[in-house]
Design an enzyme around this catalytic site. Structure first.
Site, PDB file in Angstrom:
ATOM      1  N   ASP A 136       1.633  -7.013  30.133  1.00 26.04           N
ATOM      2  CA  ASP A 136       1.261  -5.660  29.352  1.00 26.04           C
ATOM      3  C   ASP A 136      -0.134  -5.797  28.848  1.00 26.04           C
ATOM      4  OD1 ASP A 136       3.670  -4.594  30.061  1.00 26.04           O
ATOM      5  OD2 ASP A 136       4.559  -4.966  27.882  1.00 26.04           O
ATOM      6  N   THR A 177      -0.998  -3.159  25.929  1.00 27.27           N
ATOM      7  CA  THR A 177      -0.884  -2.873  24.501  1.00 27.27           C
ATOM      8  C   THR A 177      -0.197  -3.956  23.658  1.00 27.27           C
ATOM      9  OG1 THR A 177      -0.879  -0.653  25.236  1.00 27.27           O
ATOM     10  CG2 THR A 177      -0.029  -1.082  22.998  1.00 27.27           C
ATOM     11  N   ASP A 182       8.000  -5.009  26.481  1.00 27.60           N
ATOM     12  CA  ASP A 182       8.413  -4.724  25.258  1.00 27.60           C
ATOM     13  C   ASP A 182       9.453  -3.720  25.252  1.00 27.60           C
ATOM     14  OD1 ASP A 182       6.780  -2.901  25.694  1.00 27.60           O
ATOM     15  OD2 ASP A 182       5.186  -3.278  24.452  1.00 27.60           O
TER      16      ASP A 182
END
Length: 1200
Positions: A493, A495, A815
């Site tokens: 990912d 972020t 996440d």
């Protein structure tokens, strides 16, 4: 959904401290939670009036929650139970000792030792030993003859030592995993309201009556009733088996169940059942009756139940076949409700419904399933198992030949060469000889079988897991640690993983002007500013807030969604207080909320105005939301028409420049619905989310973590490709990827958006084709605007690809709730410990406690280190094996006795198995591990360099041992130890042979520290204190054994000269190691490798068919399935099964009874096989542990 009024509740807080009894009982609440939908609402209406009445009875306030006073909390725990499911008792030390005693080779040794003991005490009355042949005679001293029992006793003692060491290792291992588990449990917290304050408490502290805040991504820790919800959708598949998300509202279905996942929206619930009384707890209790690790006990239980089966009712027979799946994982304990997160680790398979033709059929099916692998072994386990079996077979053959040759030589010598008759009186003496030969054979086998291998793997993994926790890697599945060493690709990912996840608004396009810094509030029209601040305050989740810094002068703390934190920070920068607006408009007053999800890519909140009209605020990805805007606020605060041409201008002049600087762009907009038009159809989202007026576009900066570029360079140097998969705009993603070093200037790499990616990988019919993916993935580095499905498709495509000879081993970070499938599909799934949702953590193998990409690089280092540690151990062990087996074999054949006695062999076995595995498996990793490419699935465990070292050292040791064996008495001027009679005293000669052998092993252990042909074997040796202390400790014990071991160890005390010679010959191993390193491996063409991974074609056909029946071949599918189906099925599921049984009894259609499962039968792979004579239903799984039939009564009580 409409505004809820909570009047007259405040008093209940006061009452709670006076009135002892609550207005409802535990039993009432339990039966309430078994109801669903309309039934539940009717029950609440009848018993409590409404949900407000239920809160009053529980003495809780929907707004302020419980008082939080310790006395009140304790009382609730006493009356309604704690939110805790008692764990299964750990195995006692004695149980572990008993398990260690089950080792076949040890049992054989024990039997041989006992026979030897028995025979040594038996004295033939009138036999003269001389009449029984040369070998039996020659014992002068009566005491020596009486000392015959010592060898048997010594063997038994050694066996006890080995067993205790093994049991202790198992015990400490189990203790470590329990510690790890409790660490996972402690980390799990949940948000509740107490005393009017929103606080986070450990899940175990939640009590009945608590007001809990639920939000997207939560795994519900207790049962409850919804008191306020925004667009709440729950995945109840873990309890009902239904894959569709269930919409929860107060009007239709307010029941929230523990163990289910919040897939969308947010809300508040009043907790009504915790721990063993929650729906998950009830099922845990039901299944807990039959949970047992010991296969033997399972077998006995099954047999007993078979006998009872005929007498029991249909219901009992149903229960007998209700099995609990168990994955081979080192911590089989039942845990907190909160750690359903570990359900994947323990109970990997789903409960399968399998009606069978007959009882025999069921048994056959069970046996077949019981013998199948429980899940695919990890790369290392597969290679090791295969190697251990090969070595074991070789050892068995060698030991059998040794025994046969010894017996034949003895018989030929005694009865043919000496021409003696078989004397009855001599029989016990002959039997003693045969027992002695048998013991020699068994010790050859004991030395040959590398039982230290599993120990080395366990120690190495357990040690690594413990150390990895310090490196911010919380390992949930042991094998993930080692698989990570083979990783060839990481899909990360952006972020929070590559960036700091501390977002701030740095640019804004507002009132037709692009500000490169946050504008002054005076420069914005006040009407525009008012709308903007109101929109930010109400259209960000109320759980998101900016808190004051912990330390003076520090940055404000961001709690909740970081993008929303940036917007709230923006409102503070504009000198406005968002909290004042939230106090004026509490969450209950929001008319409707469309929460953010990966399909909408936006969030909207509707307010009902005083005049009856509605105003909706929206925020979302700028290029998506701008397409829905038809007006924009101008410099004087008035809306004007916003044409497609204007939109293109904004994209070109504002959004693209922002994105190219790595900023995330968010558009804020609103829409008014006049009262005159009546209430809109809120369910028609497409109509609602159109005709917006754009307020502004902001650019949010999320800086790259300073350590990430270096970590990515290390990955690339280590042969691992890093790909970024993000939901962000492609320009932002490309800018960040360049800053991180994923994209290098001048590289020929692809950056695609999700839409383009899907267009390229699908054919005309819209189906995904592997060949098309294969054209893209090798060059793909950035996938932007991707959905979780795209992520899953990419991971599956890379894993299933055959373009590159070596199968790719893929690690994925995630996440969000929707990352679950990709995390499960990947070989190693990393979940974010801080930003990650419970669902993502549950699907993962490793949790990154600091959400940092550089921790993944540490995981790679540890994974490679595990692999190398095992190879070091193998290099050492195989040298000892080869030498010990050849010495025992040749010695036995030539001198009719093994030069290394049984007890000595067991000591050597202890050194090389237990101690060496401890010493070599605890080597700390070094940066050098990242300088080579991954080994891959097919790379052999024993490389040609290692084979060169093993054979080279083996030759040296054999030359030394045989020189000492056949010429030692001349070299040292001592008596020969060869051809001694049966109970002869130990000789100096054989003591020197034994001592030199052990010294060579000790020095070779230092050689074994390097497996890639490095010259400096002492490099970093003092960093590993365990290694140093074990080598030193072994040396001390060896001195004690030789000097004071005497008869039990067949040793005689040696002189200083002899000790120096033994040590010098041992030290020669190090010098010889340097000679071996000088020979280039490439010249030695004859060397072979060993310990390859099992290829698919190597599996026998019959097994292949069985495995295919079980869906056990496709690695990826199996991994998905393992985690996809949480093992327990809730009361809905049990009720369905009741329907099935009654359908059988009444002879009605089977399919009709299964209608509730039809929707997800394909997802869960539950096939209903042909039913011809339905005598009973078998609920079976890939492993078989039967629940005790006596749970029948318990179940009857629970299932209506």
């Amino acid at each position: 959904m409409a505004n809820n009024s909570y009047s007259g509740v405040k008093n209940s807080m006061v009452e709670a401290n006076h009135d002892g009894d609550f207005g409802c009982t535990l039993k009432e609440l339990r039966s309430l939670m078994e109801l669903r939908g309309a039934e539940a609402l009717n029950q609440i209406g009848e018993s409590y009036g409404d949900i407000q009445g239920l809160c009053n009875r529980l003495k809780s306030s929907p707004i302020d929650g419980l008082s939080g006073q310790p006395a009140d909390i304790e009382k609730r725990k006493t009356v309604f139970g704690q939110n805790f499911i008692p764990p299964k008792k750990p195995k006692t030390f004695l149980q572990l000792v008993w398990e260690a005693l089950q080792d076949v080779t040890l049992i054989i040794l024990e039997v041989a030792a006992i026979v030897s003991l028995g025979l040594s005490f038996y004295k033939p009355p009138d036999a003269k030993r001389e009449n029984c042949g040369r070998a039996a005679g020659g014992v002068e001293d009566e005491n020596e003859a009486e000392a015959g029992w010592i060898e048997g006793a010594a063997i038994l003692l050694s066996v006890i030592c080995v067993v205790l060491v093994t049991a202790f290792n198992d015990w400490s291992k189990e203790k470590q995993f329990r510690g790890l588990q409790s660490r996972i449990e402690q980390e799990q917290k949940f948000t509740v309201v107490r005393g009017g304050q929103v606080i986070q408490i450990p899940v175990a502290e939640i009590v009945v009556g608590d007001i809990a805040q639920v939000k997207y991504g939560d795994l519900l820790p207790a049962d409850g009733v919804l008191i306020q919800g925004n667009d709440l959708k729950i995945d109840e598949s873990s309890l009902t088996g239904e894959s569709d998300h269930v919409k929860k509202t107060q009007e239709k279905d307010p029941m929230l169940l523990s163990g289910t996942h919040v897939m969308e929206g947010s809300g508040k619930m009043v907790v009504t059942a915790v721990g063993v009384n929650s729906q998950t707890g009830i099922i845990f209790t039901l299944l807990g009756g039959g949970e047992d690790d010991d296969d033997e006990e399972d077998e006995k239980k099954k047999e007993k139940e078979e006998k009872k089966k005929q007498k029991k009712s249909w219901f009992s027979s149903l229960l007998i076949f209700l099995h609990i799946p168990m994955n081979i994982n080192h911590s089989n304990t039942v845990r907190h409700v909160c750690t359903l997160a570990s359900a994947k680790a323990q109970y990997g398979a789903a409960m399968e419904m399998q009606p069978l033709n007959s009882d025999e059929g069921a048994d056959a099916e069970e046996k077949k399933k019981a013998n199948l692998p429980k899940k695919e072994k990890s790369v290392l386990q597969g290679k090791l198992t295969k190697l251990a079996v090969q070595i074991g077979k070789a050892g068995l053959v060698m030991s059998a030949i040794t025994v046969i040759i010894l017996v034949v030589l003895f018989v030929v010598d005694t009865f043919w060469i000496q021409n003696l008759p078989w004397d009855k009186a001599c029989t016990p003496i002959y039997i003693q000889f045969f027992v002695k030969f048998f013991i020699i054979g068994v010790t050859v086998l004991v030395v040959a079988v590398p039982e230290g291998l599993p120990l080395a793997v366990t120690i190495s993994l357990a040690y690594s897991v413990k150390k990895m926790m310090k490196d911010n890697n919380l390992v949930r599945h042991l094998d993930a640690c080692e698989t990570m060493g083979n990783a060839t690709a990481i899909c990360s990912d952006k972020t929070g993983t590559l960036t700091m996840n501390r977002m701030t608004v740095v640019q804004a396009y507002i009132a037709e002007k692009h500000y490169k810094q946050v504008p002054e509030p005076e420069s914005i029209p006040s009407s525009t500013l008012d709308i903007l601040i109101l929109g930010i305050a109400v259209n960000c989740a109320y759980t998101t807030k900016i808190m004051p810094p912990e330390k003076e002068g520090g940055l404000p703390r961001q709690v909740g969604n970081k993008t929303e934190c940036a917007l709230l920070g923006f409102s503070s920068d504009l000198k406005r207080d968002y909290q004042a607006i939230r106090t004026e408009i509490p969450e209950e007053k929001l008319y409707k909320v469309y929460t953010f999800n990966s399909v909408r890519k936006s969030m909207s909140t509707v307010l009902k105005m005083a005049d009856g009209s509605y105003r909706m605020f929206s925020k979302g990805a700028s290029e998506i939301l701008l397409k829905k805007c038809y007006k924009i606020l101008t410099a004087n605060g008035e809306p004007k028409v916003f044409r497609p041409r204007d939109r293109d201008d904004v994209v070109k002049k504002v959004i693209e420049p922002m994105a190219s600087e790595g900023l995330r762009t968010i558009c804020l907009a609103y829409r008014d619905f006049p009262a005159s038009e009546g209430e809109p159809d809120w369910d028609n989202e497409n109509d609602i989310l159109s005709g917006l007026t754009c307020i502004c576009v902001v650019g949010i900066e999320d800086p790259v973590r300073p350590e990430v570029p270096d970590a990515i360079r290390k990955c690339q140097r280590a042969g691992i490709t890093v790909r970024m998969v993000t939901g962000d705009n492609i320009n932002t993603a490309r800018a960040i990827a360049s800053k991180c070093g994923i994209l290098q200037p001048g590289d020929d790499f692809l950056c695609l958006e999700g839409k383009e990616f899907n267009r390229r990988i699908r054919n005309e019919k819209g189906e995904i084709e592997q060949e098309r993916i294969d054209k893209i993935w090798p060059k793909l580095r950035v996938l932007a605007r991707s959905s979780p499905t795209d992520k899953h498709t990419l991971v599956k495509g890379i894993i299933d690809s055959t373009v590159i000879e070596q199968r790719q081993v893929v690690a994925v970070t995630g996440d969000g709730t929707n990352d679950g499938p990709a995390l499960k599909k990947a070989d190693v799934g990393f979940a974010m410990g801080i930003a990650g949702t419970d669902v993502a953590k549950e699907a993962s193998d490793i949790i990154l406690t600091d959400d940092n990409f550089s921790s993944i690089v540490k995981a790679v280092m540890w994974g490679r280190n595990v692999y190398d540690s095992i190879s070091k151990f193998l290099q050492f062990q195989l040298t000892v094996n080869v030498v010990a087996v050849i010495v025992a074999f040749t010695g036995a054949c030539i001198t009719q006795d093994s030069p290394l006695k049984a007890v000595q062999m067991l000591w050597v076995n202890l050194i090389m198995d237990t101690f060496a595995s401890l010493a070599l498996a605890t080597e700390p990793p070094t940066e050098a591990l990242l300088l080579r490419k991954p080994y891959g699935r097919n790379k052999p465990l024993i490389s040609r360099t290692m084979m060169k070292n093993i054979l080279g050292q083996g030759v040296y040791q054999l030359v030394i041992i045989f020189s000492l064996l056949f010429a030692g008495e001349k070299l040292f001027d001592i008596d020969s130890g060869r051809n001694t009679p049966l109970h002869a005293p130990p000789s100096e000669h054989y003591t020197i042979v034994f001592n030199t052998f052990v010294m060579m092993q000790l020095f070779n252990e230092i050689n074994a520290r390097k497996i890639h042909g490095e010259r400096n074997v002492f490099d970093g040796i003092f960093n590993n204190l365990i290694f140093c202390s074990i080598v030193f400790g072994t040396f001390i014990i060896q001195i004690i054994i030789v000097q004071f071991g005497g008869k039990p160890f067949s040793c005689v005390a040696l002189t200083i000269d002899q000790w120096l010679w033994c040590t010098f010959l041992g030290f020669g191993s190090l010098l010889w190691g340097q000679v071996i390193s000088s020979i280039p491996t490439s010249r030695l063409k004859f060397l072979k490798t060993a310990g390859h991974g099992t290829q698919k074609e190597e599996i026998p056909d019959e097994e292949l068919e069985e495995l295919e029946d079980m869906d056990e071949i496709d690695h990826a599918e199996r991994e998905l399935r393992r985690g996809q189906i949480l093992w327990f099925r809730g009361l809905n599921r049990i009720q369905t099964q009741m329907d099935v049984v009654s359908a059988f009894q009444s002879g009605t259609s089977f399919q009709g009874a299964l209608r509730r499962q039809a929707s997800n039968s394909s997802q869960q792979q539950h096939d209903v096989t042909n039913v011809s004579s339905p005598t009973h239903v078998a609920f079976s799984t890939t492993t078989t542990t039967a629940t005790a039939a006596n749970t029948a009564s318990a179940t009857v009580g629970i299932c209506p």
